[in-house]
Design a protein around this motif. Structure first.
Motif, PDB file in Angstrom:
ATOM      1  N   ALA A 138       0.843  -1.210   0.000  1.00 58.27           N
ATOM      2  CA  ALA A 138       0.000   0.000   0.000  1.00 58.27           C
ATOM      3  C   ALA A 138       0.870   1.248   0.000  1.00 58.27           C
ATOM      4  CB  ALA A 138      -0.935  -0.016   1.217  1.00 58.27           C
ATOM      5  N   VAL A 139       1.938   1.216  -0.790  1.00 56.77           N
ATOM      6  CA  VAL A 139       2.814   2.391  -0.866  1.00 56.77           C
ATOM      7  C   VAL A 139       2.255   3.375  -1.896  1.00 56.77           C
ATOM      8  CG1 VAL A 139       4.867   1.100  -0.184  1.00 56.77           C
ATOM      9  CG2 VAL A 139       4.299   1.318  -2.611  1.00 56.77           C
ATOM     10  N   GLY A 140       2.746   4.606  -1.863  1.00 61.81           N
ATOM     11  CA  GLY A 140       2.239   5.629  -2.775  1.00 61.81           C
ATOM     12  C   GLY A 140       2.675   5.375  -4.212  1.00 61.81           C
ATOM     13  N   THR A 141       1.829   5.834  -5.150  1.00 65.31           N
ATOM     14  CA  THR A 141       2.168   5.804  -6.580  1.00 65.31           C
ATOM     15  C   THR A 141       1.877   7.202  -7.140  1.00 65.31           C
ATOM     16  OG1 THR A 141      -0.049   4.875  -6.963  1.00 65.31           O
ATOM     17  CG2 THR A 141       1.799   3.338  -7.043  1.00 65.31           C
ATOM     18  N   PRO A 142       2.590   8.215  -6.625  1.00 66.81           N
ATOM     19  CA  PRO A 142       2.257   9.606  -7.021  1.00 66.81           C
ATOM     20  C   PRO A 142       2.598   9.889  -8.480  1.00 66.81           C
ATOM     21  CG  PRO A 142       4.311   9.551  -5.777  1.00 66.81           C
ATOM     22  CD  PRO A 142       3.770   8.155  -5.747  1.00 66.81           C
ATOM     23  N   SER A 143       2.020  10.953  -9.012  1.00 65.41           N
ATOM     24  CA  SER A 143       2.399  11.365 -10.372  1.00 65.41           C
ATOM     25  C   SER A 143       3.873  11.747 -10.365  1.00 65.41           C
ATOM     26  CB  SER A 143       1.575  12.572 -10.811  1.00 65.41           C
ATOM     27  OG  SER A 143       0.295  12.166 -11.144  1.00 65.41           O
ATOM     28  N   LYS A 144       4.580  11.325 -11.403  1.00 65.80           N
ATOM     29  CA  LYS A 144       6.032  11.510 -11.425  1.00 65.80           C
ATOM     30  C   LYS A 144       6.449  12.969 -11.280  1.00 65.80           C
ATOM     31  CE  LYS A 144       8.731   7.963 -13.631  1.00 65.80           C
ATOM     32  NZ  LYS A 144       8.951   7.299 -14.878  1.00 65.80           N
ATOM     33  N   ALA A 145       5.788  13.858 -12.033  1.00 67.11           N
ATOM     34  CA  ALA A 145       6.234  15.245 -12.021  1.00 67.11           C
ATOM     35  C   ALA A 145       5.661  16.019 -10.846  1.00 67.11           C
ATOM     36  CB  ALA A 145       5.864  15.913 -13.323  1.00 67.11           C
ATOM     37  N   GLY A 146       4.787  15.378 -10.058  1.00 67.84           N
ATOM     38  CA  GLY A 146       4.252  16.037  -8.882  1.00 67.84           C
ATOM     39  C   GLY A 146       3.236  17.112  -9.190  1.00 67.84           C
ATOM     40  N   GLN A 147       2.836  17.246 -10.435  1.00 69.90           N
ATOM     41  CA  GLN A 147       1.821  18.229 -10.819  1.00 69.90           C
ATOM     42  C   GLN A 147       0.692  17.494 -11.509  1.00 69.90           C
ATOM     43  OE1 GLN A 147       1.256  21.629 -10.565  1.00 69.90           O
ATOM     44  NE2 GLN A 147       2.711  21.370  -8.907  1.00 69.90           N
ATOM     45  N   ALA A 148      -0.223  16.943 -10.710  1.00 67.88           N
ATOM     46  CA  ALA A 148      -1.211  16.029 -11.267  1.00 67.88           C
ATOM     47  C   ALA A 148      -2.198  16.704 -12.209  1.00 67.88           C
ATOM     48  CB  ALA A 148      -1.948  15.342 -10.138  1.00 67.88           C
ATOM     49  N   ASN A 149      -2.263  18.027 -12.200  1.00 66.84           N
ATOM     50  CA  ASN A 149      -3.225  18.679 -13.081  1.00 66.84           C
ATOM     51  C   ASN A 149      -2.687  18.899 -14.496  1.00 66.84           C
ATOM     52  OD1 ASN A 149      -5.701  18.908 -11.991  1.00 66.84           O
ATOM     53  ND2 ASN A 149      -5.313  20.838 -10.940  1.00 66.84           N
ATOM     54  N   LEU A 150      -1.405  18.625 -14.699  1.00 68.51           N
ATOM     55  CA  LEU A 150      -0.836  18.796 -16.027  1.00 68.51           C
ATOM     56  C   LEU A 150      -0.918  17.478 -16.788  1.00 68.51           C
ATOM     57  CD1 LEU A 150       2.281  20.978 -15.175  1.00 68.51           C
ATOM     58  CD2 LEU A 150       0.088  21.698 -16.069  1.00 68.51           C
ATOM     59  N   PRO A 151      -1.139  17.572 -18.096  1.00 68.25           N
ATOM     60  CA  PRO A 151      -1.386  16.352 -18.876  1.00 68.25           C
ATOM     61  C   PRO A 151      -0.157  15.469 -19.043  1.00 68.25           C
ATOM     62  CG  PRO A 151      -1.305  18.282 -20.296  1.00 68.25           C
ATOM     63  CD  PRO A 151      -1.227  18.787 -18.902  1.00 68.25           C
ATOM     64  N   GLY A 152      -0.430  14.215 -19.352  1.00 69.05           N
ATOM     65  CA  GLY A 152       0.619  13.311 -19.790  1.00 69.05           C
ATOM     66  C   GLY A 152       1.522  12.805 -18.683  1.00 69.05           C
ATOM     67  N   LEU A 153       1.044  12.755 -17.443  1.00 66.86           N
ATOM     68  CA  LEU A 153       1.921  12.350 -16.352  1.00 66.86           C
ATOM     69  C   LEU A 153       1.630  10.919 -15.916  1.00 66.86           C
ATOM     70  CD1 LEU A 153       1.850  15.638 -14.337  1.00 66.86           C
ATOM     71  CD2 LEU A 153       3.524  14.858 -15.980  1.00 66.86           C
TER      72      LEU A 153
END
Ligand code: NAD
Length: 492
Positions: A83-98
Motif C-alpha cells: 500500500a505504498v504511494g504511486t504519485p504522479s512523477k512530475a508532482g503536478q497532477a493537473n498537467l497532462p501526460g503524467l
C-alpha cells in the motif's frame, strides 16, 4: 491470518487497523521512523475519523503492531499487502501526460521478494496501490521473481484495489460496497477471500488487469461527473438568469438518477459528484485520470473524454480568481480570506488541492492571503509551505479581509455566524466556491457570489461587451494559474 502491510498511509494504516479489528494479526511496516513512532503511541499521522480508536484497540490487543523492519513483519506471515504511494512523477497532477512513479512499489516488491526466499511457506503478495494495467505482472511479479529466485505459483499474486474515501475511510473499509479480487490464480485469490471473510459484500474474482482497470474506471467516472457539472456551471454563469443549482435539481429528479422507492425519493450518493465547485484535487482523482490517459497514449487508444475532463478541471480555479478579480476590481494589495486549504472537506490532505492553486494564484496577483481550514493543523499547513498565510481560526482569517473565498464544503463555514464575521471584514464580499452558503440567510450588506449563477458579475464590471470581457478576464486568470503551476513544476 497473519498479514503484513507495507506502507502506513491512508490506505495501509486504515486497512491494518480495520483488519486487526476483525481478528487478524496485522503487522504494518513503514520506512518513516517518525510515522512508526507516532502510530506506536496510538496516534494517526493524518486526520481520519475513528482511526485512532481502532489503532489503540489493535495495539492494546496485540493484534496490531508497527515497525520499520520488514523482515520481522514478514516472519510467519501468510499475506503481504503493498500500500505504498504511486504519485504522479512530475508532482503536478493537473498537467497532462503524467505517469505514476513506481519507485516505491518496486522497492517494496524487492524487499518482500528477498524475504520470500527465507519464509519457508506459501505466501501471497497483493497490490493495493493504484497501478496502471499491466503493472502488477510486468513490475511487481518480475521484481518478486528476481529478488526471490522463485516463480509465480511458488508464491501467490493478487491485485486488490482500494476504494475508500479520505474523511470516511474507516467507515468505508468496514462497510465495503465491493471487494475486487484480481487473482493470478485461484489459490492466490482464496487467500484474499479468507482475509475478507468478515465483510459481507460482493467479492468479484477477476483477472489482475481487470482489477487494475476497475479502480481507474471508478475514479474516471467520478471525475467525468464532476467536470460535467463544472462545465455546466460555466454555461450557467454565461447565461443571465440561469442558476446551476436549479438546473441540477431538475436533472436529479430524473427517476433514473433518484428513484422513488415505496413513495420515498432516494437521493443516491453519486449525486454529490454532480455538483459544481472549484474542481477536484487530492492524491487520487487527478493522478489516476492522468495515469489512465498515459496508459491510453501508450496503448494507442485516444482518451479525448478524459483529456477534456482534466482541461475543464484545470480551468476551474481560474473561475474563482475571475470572480474575485471582477468583484474587487483588482487583486493587488487586497487581503483575501481563503476558507479551506485541504483538497476537500473532512480531511487534512493537501495533496493537489485546488485551494492551494487558488492561493498561489492570488499571491502571484499581489493579494495577501489569510487561509484557514478547520481540519488542517498549523503544523500541516507549515509543512505545505503556508507559514505566513495560515491562520488558526476562522475569525482571524476573515478579519480585515476585502473578500472571503470558500474552497471546501466544511460545515463550519455553513454554520458560521456570518453577521459577526462579515462585520470584521473590510468589504463583506463572499465568494462561495462550493455553494455551501446558498441556503443560508446572510446579512443584507454581504455581496454574495456563488458558483454557476448568471452573468451578474460580468455585466456589473464589463459594460456593453460582457462576452469579450468575461472571456478575456477568465483567460487572463487561467494564464496566471498555468504559469504558477509551471513554476511549481520547475521547482519540483
Ligand atoms: N488516499 C486514498 O484515499 C486512496 C484511496 C484508494 C487508493 N489509493 C492508492 O493507494 C496507494 C497508497 O495511497 P496513500 O494515500 O495511502 O499513500 P501515502 O503516500 O499516504 O502513504 C504511503 C506510505 O508508504 C510508505 N512507504 C513508501 N515506500 C515504502 C517501503 N518500501 N516500505 C514501507 N513503507 C513505504 C511511505 O512512507 C508512506 O507512509 C496509492 O497508490 C493510492 O493511489 C489511495
Amino acid at each position: 491470518m497473519i498479514v503484513t502491510i507495507v506502507g502506513t498511509g491512508y490506505v495501509g494504516l486504515v486497512t491494518g487497523a480495520c483488519l486487526a479489528s476483525q481478528g487478524h494479526t496485522v503487522r504494518c511496516v513503514d520506512v518513516s521512523e517518525e510515522r512508526v513512532n507516532l502510530i506506536r503511541a496510538g496516534q494517526a499521522p493524518f486526520y481520519e475519523p475513528g482511526l485512532e480508536d481502532l489503532l489503540r484497540e489493535g495495539l492494546a490487543s496485540g493484534r496490531l503492531s508497527v515497525t520499520t523492519n520488514l523482515p520481522t513483519a514478514m516472519e510467519g506471515s501468510d499475506l503481504s499487502l503493498i500500500a505504498v504511494g504511486t504519485p504522479s512523477k512530475a508532482g503536478q497532477a493537473n498537467l497532462p501526460g503524467l505517469e505514476p512513479d513506481l519507485s516505491y512499489l518496486e522497492t517494496a516488491a524487492h524487499q518482500i521478494g528477498v524475504e520470500l526466499r527465507t519464509l519457508g511457506r506459501y505466501h501471497v503478495v497483493a497490490v493495493k496501490s493504484t497501478v496502471i494495467p499491466g503493472t502488477t505482472r510486468r513490475v511487481v511479479q518480475k521484481v518478486l521473481e528476481a529478488a526471490s529466485g522463485m516463480q509465480l505459483g511458488e508464491f501467490g499474486l493478487c491485485m486488490n484495489p482500494e476504494f475508500l474515501r479520505e474523511g470516511t475511510a474507516v467507515e468505508d473499509f468496514l462497510n465495503p460496497d465491493r471487494i475486487v479480487i484480481g487473482q493470478a490464480d485461484a489459490r492466490s485469490g482464496d487467500f484474499l477471500d479468507d482475509l475478507y471473510r468478515p465483510f459481507d459484500c460482493e467479492k468479484p474474482r477477476v483477472g489482475i488487469e481487470e482489477a487494475e482497470l476497475t479502480k481507474y474506471a471508478s475514479n474516471a467516472l467520478l471525475s467525468v461527473l464532476i467536470s460535467f457539472s463544472n462545465e455546466l456551471a460555466g454555461l450557467c454563469e454565461a447565461t443571465p438568469g440561469a442558476d446551476v443549482e436549479t438546473v441540477m435539481e431538475g436533472l436529479y429528479l430524473d427517476r433514473r438518477l433518484s428513484p422513488t422507492v415505496q413513495g420515498v425519493r432516494i437521493r443516491p450518493e453519486i449525486l454529490s459528484y454532480l455538483r459544481a465547485g472549484i474542481g477536484f484535487g487530492g492524491s487520487c482523482l487527478p493522478k489516476d485520470v492522468n495515469a489512465l490517459r498515459v496508459y491510453g497514449q501508450r496503448s494507442g487508444v485516444p482518451t479525448p473524454l478524459l483529456d477534456a475532463v482534466m482541461a475543464t478541471n484545470a480551468a476551474r480555479p481560474a473561475q474563482v480568481l475571475w470572480i474575485a478579480q471582477t468583484a474587487l476590481g483588482t487583486l493587488a494589495g487586497k487581503t483575501i480570506a481563503l476558507l479551506g486549504v485541504a483538497f476537500k472537506a473532512g480531511t487534512d490532505d493537501l495533496r493537489s488541492s485546488p485551494a492551494l492553486s487558488i492561493l498561489r494564484a492570488l499571491e502571484t496577483r499581489g493579494a495577501r492571503v489569510q487561509a484557514f481550514d478547520p481540519v488542517v493543523s498549523a503544523e500541516a499547513a507549515e509543512r505545505a509551505g503556508l507559514n505566513g498565510a495560515y491562520r488558526q481560526t476562522l475569525e482571524s482569517a476573515v478579519e480585515g479581509a476585502d473578500a472571503a473565498v470558500i474552497t471546501t464544503a466544511d460545515p463550519a463555514f455553513r454554520n458560521a455566524d456570518w453577521a459577526r464575521l462579515s462585520s470584521g471584514m473590510r468589504t463583506p464580499i463572499l465568494i462561495d466556491g462550493r455553494n455551501v452558503l446558498r441556503h443560508v440567510t446572510l446579512p443584507a450588506l454581504v455581496r454574495y457570489y456563488p458558483i454557476g449563477k448568471g452573468a451578474r458579475l460580468a455585466d456589473e464590471r464589463c459594460g456593453a461587451d460582457t462576452r469579450v470581457c468575461r472571456v478575456e478576464t477568465r483567460l487572463d486568470a487561467f494564464r496566471v494559474l498555468t504559469s504558477t503551476a509551471e513554476t511549481a513544476k520547475a521547482a519540483h
